[in-house]
Design a protein around this motif. Structure first.
Motif, PDB file in Angstrom:
ATOM      1  N   ARG A   1     -20.551 -11.876  -1.929  1.00 35.27           N
ATOM      2  CA  ARG A   1     -19.161 -11.392  -1.991  1.00 35.27           C
ATOM      3  C   ARG A   1     -18.837 -10.531  -0.769  1.00 35.27           C
ATOM      4  O   ARG A   1     -17.841 -10.762  -0.074  1.00 35.27           O
ATOM      5  CB  ARG A   1     -18.945 -10.580  -3.289  1.00 35.27           C
ATOM      6  CG  ARG A   1     -17.544 -10.028  -3.433  1.00 35.27           C
ATOM      7  CD  ARG A   1     -17.418  -9.150  -4.677  1.00 35.27           C
ATOM      8  NE  ARG A   1     -18.329  -8.033  -4.677  1.00 35.27           N
ATOM      9  CZ  ARG A   1     -18.116  -6.872  -4.049  1.00 35.27           C
ATOM     10  NH1 ARG A   1     -16.997  -6.679  -3.393  1.00 35.27           N
ATOM     11  NH2 ARG A   1     -19.012  -5.910  -4.093  1.00 35.27           N
TER      12      ARG A   1
ATOM     13  N   GLY B   1     -12.702   2.776  -0.696  1.00 38.27           N
ATOM     14  CA  GLY B   1     -13.593   2.573  -1.844  1.00 38.27           C
ATOM     15  C   GLY B   1     -14.914   2.029  -1.350  1.00 38.27           C
ATOM     16  O   GLY B   1     -15.383   0.982  -1.778  1.00 38.27           O
TER      17      GLY B   1
ATOM     18  N   ASP C   1     -18.031   2.978  -1.571  1.00 30.90           N
ATOM     19  CA  ASP C   1     -19.197   3.007  -2.453  1.00 30.90           C
ATOM     20  C   ASP C   1     -20.475   3.331  -1.665  1.00 30.90           C
ATOM     21  O   ASP C   1     -20.647   4.452  -1.220  1.00 30.90           O
ATOM     22  CB  ASP C   1     -19.311   1.689  -3.222  1.00 30.90           C
ATOM     23  CG  ASP C   1     -20.153   1.818  -4.477  1.00 30.90           C
ATOM     24  OD1 ASP C   1     -20.627   2.941  -4.745  1.00 30.90           O
ATOM     25  OD2 ASP C   1     -20.347   0.818  -5.188  1.00 30.90           O
TER      26      ASP C   1
ATOM     27  N   GLU D   1     -13.360   7.397  -0.282  1.00 32.17           N
ATOM     28  CA  GLU D   1     -13.870   7.305  -1.656  1.00 32.17           C
ATOM     29  C   GLU D   1     -13.140   8.309  -2.530  1.00 32.17           C
ATOM     30  O   GLU D   1     -12.902   9.443  -2.117  1.00 32.17           O
ATOM     31  CB  GLU D   1     -15.374   7.620  -1.690  1.00 32.17           C
ATOM     32  CG  GLU D   1     -16.246   6.427  -1.937  1.00 32.17           C
ATOM     33  CD  GLU D   1     -15.954   5.691  -3.236  1.00 32.17           C
ATOM     34  OE1 GLU D   1     -15.509   6.317  -4.200  1.00 32.17           O
ATOM     35  OE2 GLU D   1     -16.190   4.484  -3.301  1.00 32.17           O
ATOM     36  N   ILE D   2     -12.800   7.880  -3.713  1.00 33.15           N
ATOM     37  CA  ILE D   2     -12.122   8.803  -4.634  1.00 33.15           C
ATOM     38  C   ILE D   2     -13.136   9.732  -5.303  1.00 33.15           C
ATOM     39  O   ILE D   2     -12.771  10.805  -5.785  1.00 33.15           O
ATOM     40  CB  ILE D   2     -11.279   8.001  -5.650  1.00 33.15           C
ATOM     41  CG1 ILE D   2     -10.171   8.881  -6.218  1.00 33.15           C
ATOM     42  CG2 ILE D   2     -12.135   7.351  -6.735  1.00 33.15           C
ATOM     43  CD1 ILE D   2      -8.985   8.104  -6.741  1.00 33.15           C
ATOM     44  N   HIS D   3     -14.403   9.329  -5.310  1.00 30.95           N
ATOM     45  CA  HIS D   3     -15.449  10.160  -5.936  1.00 30.95           C
ATOM     46  C   HIS D   3     -16.442  10.671  -4.884  1.00 30.95           C
ATOM     47  O   HIS D   3     -16.789   9.945  -3.941  1.00 30.95           O
ATOM     48  CB  HIS D   3     -16.216   9.345  -6.985  1.00 30.95           C
ATOM     49  CG  HIS D   3     -15.344   8.866  -8.110  1.00 30.95           C
ATOM     50  ND1 HIS D   3     -14.667   9.718  -8.942  1.00 30.95           N
ATOM     51  CD2 HIS D   3     -15.035   7.618  -8.529  1.00 30.95           C
ATOM     52  CE1 HIS D   3     -13.974   9.027  -9.830  1.00 30.95           C
ATOM     53  NE2 HIS D   3     -14.174   7.750  -9.599  1.00 30.95           N
TER      54      HIS D   3
ATOM     55  N   ASP E   1      -7.765   9.632  -2.250  1.00 32.28           N
ATOM     56  CA  ASP E   1      -7.266   8.500  -3.027  1.00 32.28           C
ATOM     57  C   ASP E   1      -6.715   7.452  -2.053  1.00 32.28           C
ATOM     58  O   ASP E   1      -5.714   7.701  -1.376  1.00 32.28           O
ATOM     59  CB  ASP E   1      -6.165   9.005  -3.975  1.00 32.28           C
ATOM     60  CG  ASP E   1      -5.679   7.920  -4.914  1.00 32.28           C
ATOM     61  OD1 ASP E   1      -5.996   6.738  -4.694  1.00 32.28           O
ATOM     62  OD2 ASP E   1      -4.966   8.264  -5.881  1.00 32.28           O
ATOM     63  N   GLY E   2      -7.378   6.343  -1.949  1.00 35.82           N
ATOM     64  CA  GLY E   2      -6.925   5.274  -1.054  1.00 35.82           C
ATOM     65  C   GLY E   2      -6.967   5.704   0.391  1.00 35.82           C
ATOM     66  O   GLY E   2      -8.019   6.106   0.912  1.00 35.82           O
TER      67      GLY E   2
ATOM     68  N   ALA F   1     -11.851  -3.724  -1.131  1.00 36.75           N
ATOM     69  CA  ALA F   1     -12.634  -4.765  -1.813  1.00 36.75           C
ATOM     70  C   ALA F   1     -13.252  -4.203  -3.086  1.00 36.75           C
ATOM     71  O   ALA F   1     -13.567  -3.009  -3.182  1.00 36.75           O
ATOM     72  CB  ALA F   1     -13.738  -5.275  -0.883  1.00 36.75           C
ATOM     73  N   GLY F   2     -13.394  -5.103  -4.063  1.00 35.46           N
ATOM     74  CA  GLY F   2     -14.115  -4.727  -5.284  1.00 35.46           C
ATOM     75  C   GLY F   2     -13.331  -3.834  -6.219  1.00 35.46           C
ATOM     76  O   GLY F   2     -13.908  -3.153  -7.060  1.00 35.46           O
TER      77      GLY F   2
ATOM     78  N   ASN G   1      -4.740  -1.311  -8.660  1.00 34.04           N
ATOM     79  CA  ASN G   1      -5.192  -0.185  -7.831  1.00 34.04           C
ATOM     80  C   ASN G   1      -4.925  -0.499  -6.351  1.00 34.04           C
ATOM     81  O   ASN G   1      -4.425   0.343  -5.593  1.00 34.04           O
ATOM     82  CB  ASN G   1      -6.694   0.041  -8.085  1.00 34.04           C
ATOM     83  CG  ASN G   1      -7.169   1.424  -7.668  1.00 34.04           C
ATOM     84  OD1 ASN G   1      -6.364   2.271  -7.280  1.00 34.04           O
ATOM     85  ND2 ASN G   1      -8.470   1.644  -7.726  1.00 34.04           N
TER      86      ASN G   1
HETATM   87  C1  LIG Z   1     -16.731  -1.505  -7.489  1.00 31.28           C
HETATM   88  S1  LIG Z   1     -16.791  -0.448  -6.153  1.00 31.28           S
HETATM   89  C2  LIG Z   1     -16.614  -1.571  -4.780  1.00 31.28           C
HETATM   90  C3  LIG Z   1     -17.260  -1.015  -3.567  1.00 31.28           C
HETATM   91  C4  LIG Z   1     -17.128  -1.837  -2.297  1.00 31.28           C
HETATM   92  N1  LIG Z   1     -15.791  -1.729  -1.749  1.00 31.28           N
HETATM   93  C5  LIG Z   1     -17.479  -3.274  -2.563  1.00 31.28           C
HETATM   94  O1  LIG Z   1     -16.594  -4.126  -2.449  1.00 31.28           O
HETATM   95  O2  LIG Z   1     -18.646  -3.540  -2.884  1.00 31.28           O
HETATM   96  C6  LIG Z   1     -15.211   0.354  -6.129  1.00 31.28           C
HETATM   97  C7  LIG Z   1     -15.279   1.699  -5.403  1.00 31.28           C
HETATM   98  O3  LIG Z   1     -13.944   2.112  -5.130  1.00 31.28           O
HETATM   99  C8  LIG Z   1     -13.811   3.493  -5.417  1.00 31.28           C
HETATM  100  N2  LIG Z   1     -12.404   3.715  -5.689  1.00 31.28           N
HETATM  101  C9  LIG Z   1     -11.699   3.316  -6.785  1.00 31.28           C
HETATM  102  N3  LIG Z   1     -10.398   3.651  -6.667  1.00 31.28           N
HETATM  103  C10 LIG Z   1     -10.279   4.273  -5.460  1.00 31.28           C
HETATM  104  C11 LIG Z   1      -9.185   4.849  -4.767  1.00 31.28           C
HETATM  105  N4  LIG Z   1      -7.956   4.866  -5.288  1.00 31.28           N
HETATM  106  N5  LIG Z   1      -9.414   5.390  -3.547  1.00 31.28           N
HETATM  107  C12 LIG Z   1     -10.659   5.401  -3.012  1.00 31.28           C
HETATM  108  N6  LIG Z   1     -11.738   4.876  -3.639  1.00 31.28           N
HETATM  109  C13 LIG Z   1     -11.540   4.313  -4.842  1.00 31.28           C
HETATM  110  C14 LIG Z   1     -14.772   3.733  -6.569  1.00 31.28           C
HETATM  111  O4  LIG Z   1     -15.196   5.084  -6.634  1.00 31.28           O
HETATM  112  C15 LIG Z   1     -15.931   2.780  -6.231  1.00 31.28           C
HETATM  113  O5  LIG Z   1     -16.927   3.404  -5.462  1.00 31.28           O
END
Ligand SMILES: C[S@@+](CC[C@H](N)C(=O)[O-])C[C@H]1O[C@@H](n2cnc3c(N)ncnc32)[C@H](O)[C@@H]1O
Length: 231
Positions: free
Chosen positions: A7, A31, A33, A54-56, A82-83, A98-99, A104
């Motif tokens: 992916r 995001g 990760d 990253e949001i976290h 956020d974003g 992605a992901g 969102n």
């Molecule tokens: C499932 S992971 C996908 C990670 C990577 N982008 C991938 O495609 O493998 C989604 C990530 O996006 C982050 N995330 C979700 N909403 C977000 C936002 N609004 N802004 C920034 N990060 C976000 C989550 O904390 C998580 O680490």
């Protein structure tokens, strides 16, 4: 060199293709990760700088560690936000989302568009890989003046994923039910005999048959598809 999942490899391929169209610049992985995509883009010189958001805090720390371990501390930055909030875009940027769920993604890109001028947006590319609500994502990008430069399909652990490469033109348009549900470019790939798109569409046909009972857009798309097959 970092090994990406199939992916993320499909996402990476669209980032590499986007780079060919706009010259050198940054990759912004929203995001991020574990930061794998950002590291891979720098390793392969697809980007001269990587911005991860990253949001976290936890995943932001993982991204930072991965970039430092790969020797890219000086050409990367990780933000907890956020974003793309608080991150102004530059010409030559490739934004990757992605992901994440489609809603969102729509929320992140909507806010980004409010903060950026059309002039900047036209020189940025967006690589988008939604986990769900793919039809809503296509509709959103068309209605907000983006064209589809490419869309690919990949499989990873028995799931299909779509990766879209988008360019802003500023001219909104309607896709209609069929293109929202099956894509703008994928039907052409199916017609050319692309085996992956053919099996993806066979899967979609089955899923849509059930969903069409409660979703009028999907019902219209299926009807149009059947009409096209009868021609
Ligand atoms: C499932 S992971 C996908 C990670 C990577 N982008 C991938 O495609 O493998 C989604 C990530 O996006 C982050 N995330 C979700 N909403 C977000 C936002 N609004 N802004 C920034 N990060 C976000 C989550 O904390 C998580 O680490």
């Amino acid at each position: 060199m970092i090994k990406l999942s199939s992916r993320l490899s499909a996402v990476f391929d669209q980032v590499a293709a986007a780079r060919n169209g706009i010259g050198p610049g940054r990759v912004l992985d929203v995001g991020s990760d574990h930061g794998l995509l950002a590291v891979s883009c720098l390793e392969n010189e697809i980007a001269n700088e990587a911005i991860c958001t990253e949001i976290h805090q936890g995943p932001a720390d993982h991204s930072k560690e991965a970039l430092a371990e790969a020797g890219f501390e000086d050409v990367s930055n990780v933000f907890v936000t956020d974003g793309l909030d608080g991150i102004p875009l530059k010409k030559g940027d490739i934004v990757v989302i992605a992901g994440m769920g489609g809603l969102n993604i729509i929320d992140i890109v909507s806010r980004c568009m409010k903060n950026e001028t059309p002039d900047i947006l036209k020189d940025v590319r967006f690589v988008i890989q939604p986990q769900k609500s793919v039809n809503l994502v296509r509709k959103f990008f068309a209605e907000n003046g983006f064209v589809f430069e490419d869309e690919s399909v990949c499989t990873d652990r028995d799931f299909f994923y779509n990766v879209m490469r988008m360019r802003f033109t500023g001219t909104p348009y309607e896709l209609g039910a069929y293109k929202e549900c099956y894509g703008v470019l994928l039907p052409g790939k199916e017609a050319e005999g692309d085996p992956l798109v053919k099996s993806y569409f066979a899967h979609l046909d089955e899923v849509f048959e059930i969903r069409s009972r409660s979703d009028m857009v999907v019902r219209q798309a299926l009807e149009e598809r059947k009409q096209n097959e009868d021609k």
